[in-house]
Scaffold this motif. Structure first.
Motif, PDB file in Angstrom:
ATOM      1  N   LEU A  39       0.850  -1.196   0.000  1.00 36.25           N
ATOM      2  CA  LEU A  39       0.000   0.000   0.000  1.00 36.25           C
ATOM      3  C   LEU A  39       0.878   1.236   0.000  1.00 36.25           C
ATOM      4  N   ASP A  40       0.400   2.295  -0.665  1.00 32.38           N
ATOM      5  CA  ASP A  40       1.164   3.535  -0.568  1.00 32.38           C
ATOM      6  C   ASP A  40       0.958   4.131   0.826  1.00 32.38           C
ATOM      7  N   ASP A  41       1.840   5.057   1.196  1.00 28.45           N
ATOM      8  CA  ASP A  41       1.830   5.604   2.554  1.00 28.45           C
ATOM      9  C   ASP A  41       0.495   6.259   2.907  1.00 28.45           C
ATOM     10  N   LYS A  42      -0.083   6.983   1.962  1.00 32.90           N
ATOM     11  CA  LYS A  42      -1.341   7.694   2.233  1.00 32.90           C
ATOM     12  C   LYS A  42      -2.466   6.701   2.551  1.00 32.90           C
ATOM     13  N   LEU A  43      -2.613   5.658   1.728  1.00 35.00           N
ATOM     14  CA  LEU A  43      -3.656   4.671   1.969  1.00 35.00           C
ATOM     15  C   LEU A  43      -3.425   3.945   3.290  1.00 35.00           C
ATOM     16  N   TYR A  44      -2.183   3.620   3.593  1.00 33.06           N
ATOM     17  CA  TYR A  44      -1.869   2.964   4.861  1.00 33.06           C
ATOM     18  C   TYR A  44      -2.315   3.833   6.041  1.00 33.06           C
ATOM     19  N   ARG A  45      -2.002   5.135   5.994  1.00 31.28           N
ATOM     20  CA  ARG A  45      -2.416   6.055   7.072  1.00 31.28           C
ATOM     21  C   ARG A  45      -3.938   6.129   7.169  1.00 31.28           C
ATOM     22  N   GLU A  46      -4.613   6.134   6.021  1.00 35.03           N
ATOM     23  CA  GLU A  46      -6.077   6.175   6.030  1.00 35.03           C
ATOM     24  C   GLU A  46      -6.658   4.918   6.668  1.00 35.03           C
ATOM     25  N   ILE A  47      -6.062   3.778   6.394  1.00 26.33           N
ATOM     26  CA  ILE A  47      -6.514   2.531   7.022  1.00 26.33           C
ATOM     27  C   ILE A  47      -6.303   2.603   8.531  1.00 26.33           C
ATOM     28  N   GLU A  48      -5.129   3.050   8.947  1.00 27.47           N
ATOM     29  CA  GLU A  48      -4.844   3.167  10.378  1.00 27.47           C
ATOM     30  C   GLU A  48      -5.827   4.131  11.056  1.00 27.47           C
ATOM     31  N   ASN A  49      -6.114   5.252  10.417  1.00 26.70           N
ATOM     32  CA  ASN A  49      -7.065   6.226  10.967  1.00 26.70           C
ATOM     33  C   ASN A  49      -8.464   5.624  11.064  1.00 26.70           C
ATOM     34  N   ALA A  50      -8.882   4.952  10.003  1.00 27.90           N
ATOM     35  CA  ALA A  50     -10.215   4.339  10.008  1.00 27.90           C
ATOM     36  C   ALA A  50     -10.314   3.279  11.098  1.00 27.90           C
ATOM     37  N   MET A  51      -9.269   2.485  11.271  1.00 30.93           N
ATOM     38  CA  MET A  51      -9.281   1.463  12.317  1.00 30.93           C
ATOM     39  C   MET A  51      -9.435   2.100  13.693  1.00 30.93           C
ATOM     40  N   SER A  52      -8.712   3.178  13.935  1.00 30.13           N
ATOM     41  CA  SER A  52      -8.810   3.810  15.256  1.00 30.13           C
ATOM     42  C   SER A  52     -10.189   4.442  15.455  1.00 30.13           C
ATOM     43  N   MET A  53     -10.796   4.943  14.374  1.00 31.54           N
ATOM     44  CA  MET A  53     -12.134   5.540  14.488  1.00 31.54           C
ATOM     45  C   MET A  53     -13.180   4.522  14.914  1.00 31.54           C
ATOM     46  N   GLY A 104     -12.381   1.615  16.426  1.00 30.83           N
ATOM     47  CA  GLY A 104     -11.900   0.851  17.568  1.00 30.83           C
ATOM     48  C   GLY A 104     -11.353  -0.522  17.220  1.00 30.83           C
ATOM     49  N   GLU A 105     -10.990  -0.734  15.968  1.00 31.28           N
ATOM     50  CA  GLU A 105     -10.432  -2.024  15.554  1.00 31.28           C
ATOM     51  C   GLU A 105      -8.928  -2.037  15.794  1.00 31.28           C
ATOM     52  N   THR A 106      -8.408  -3.137  16.320  1.00 30.70           N
ATOM     53  CA  THR A 106      -6.971  -3.248  16.580  1.00 30.70           C
ATOM     54  C   THR A 106      -6.309  -4.302  15.706  1.00 30.70           C
ATOM     55  N   ASN A 107      -7.108  -5.130  15.047  1.00 22.17           N
ATOM     56  CA  ASN A 107      -6.571  -6.205  14.221  1.00 22.17           C
ATOM     57  C   ASN A 107      -6.634  -5.782  12.750  1.00 22.17           C
ATOM     58  N   ARG A 108      -5.474  -5.424  12.181  1.00 18.90           N
ATOM     59  CA  ARG A 108      -5.416  -4.925  10.804  1.00 18.90           C
ATOM     60  C   ARG A 108      -5.920  -5.966   9.804  1.00 18.90           C
ATOM     61  N   SER A 109      -5.528  -7.222   9.979  1.00 19.05           N
ATOM     62  CA  SER A 109      -5.958  -8.277   9.050  1.00 19.05           C
ATOM     63  C   SER A 109      -7.473  -8.427   9.053  1.00 19.05           C
ATOM     64  N   ARG A 110      -8.063  -8.460  10.220  1.00 18.06           N
ATOM     65  CA  ARG A 110      -9.517  -8.602  10.321  1.00 18.06           C
ATOM     66  C   ARG A 110     -10.215  -7.394   9.699  1.00 18.06           C
ATOM     67  N   PHE A 111      -9.675  -6.187   9.931  1.00 18.64           N
ATOM     68  CA  PHE A 111     -10.251  -4.963   9.384  1.00 18.64           C
ATOM     69  C   PHE A 111     -10.235  -5.004   7.855  1.00 18.64           C
ATOM     70  N   ILE A 112      -9.095  -5.300   7.267  1.00 15.92           N
ATOM     71  CA  ILE A 112      -8.981  -5.332   5.803  1.00 15.92           C
ATOM     72  C   ILE A 112      -9.828  -6.464   5.225  1.00 15.92           C
ATOM     73  N   ALA A 113      -9.838  -7.618   5.871  1.00 16.66           N
ATOM     74  CA  ALA A 113     -10.638  -8.748   5.393  1.00 16.66           C
ATOM     75  C   ALA A 113     -12.124  -8.402   5.399  1.00 16.66           C
ATOM     76  N   SER A 114     -12.588  -7.680   6.421  1.00 15.11           N
ATOM     77  CA  SER A 114     -14.010  -7.324   6.476  1.00 15.11           C
ATOM     78  C   SER A 114     -14.376  -6.343   5.370  1.00 15.11           C
ATOM     79  N   ILE A 115     -13.468  -5.421   5.042  1.00 16.49           N
ATOM     80  CA  ILE A 115     -13.720  -4.479   3.946  1.00 16.49           C
ATOM     81  C   ILE A 115     -13.764  -5.215   2.608  1.00 16.49           C
TER      82      ILE A 115
END
Length: 130
Positions: free
Chosen positions: A8-22, A24-35
């Motif tokens: 992922l490019d840096d911008k998309l990675y930051r957006e994923i991290e921001n969305a996860m924190s919004m 309350g998700e802590t598991n990146r794999s589960r978050f991306i898999a659900s999307i």
């Protein structure tokens, strides 16, 4: 379970991290898999469950009547709905739908076409797990 690598490019990675924190998700794999699962369920026809959330001003035109008529036309996929009064004019409804994805998309389209008086509409599609 399959493990994959993803670039992922840096911008998309930051957006994923921001969305996860919004949310309350802590598991990146589960978050991306659900999307990914949600997007796939939108793209292909199969049974799914959906939560449809909308807000409308019941004093504008015949929006309340239109909402009720649409819900009656889609009794085959609507399993439950809740209605709360946010204030003197605005109502929030949550519709729980289960069934054919095309039929649920048709329901969402019909709600969105109510137009005047409809202030907010969001849909969460959940793929049915086999």
């Amino acid at each position: 379970m399959k493990r994959i690598s993803l670039a992922l490019d840096d911008k998309l990675y930051r957006e994923i991290e921001n969305a996860m924190s919004m949310v309350g998700e802590t598991n990146r794999s589960r978050f991306i898999a659900s999307i990914v699962a949600e997007k796939i369920s939108e793209m292909i026809q199969r049974p799914m469950a959906s939560i449809i959330v909308y807000i409308y001003d019941h004093e504008v035109g015949e929006v309340a009547k239109s909402v009720t008529e649409v819900q009656h036309e889609f009794r085959d996929v609507i399993r439950a709905s809740t209605h709360i009064h946010l204030d003197e004019r605005n109502c929030l409804e949550v519709v729980h739908a289960l069934g054919d994805s095309d039929r649920i998309r048709e329901l969402v389209t019909r709600i969105s076409r109510i137009g005047r008086g409809l202030k907010f509409l969001r849909v969460v599609n959940v793929p049915r797990l086999e």
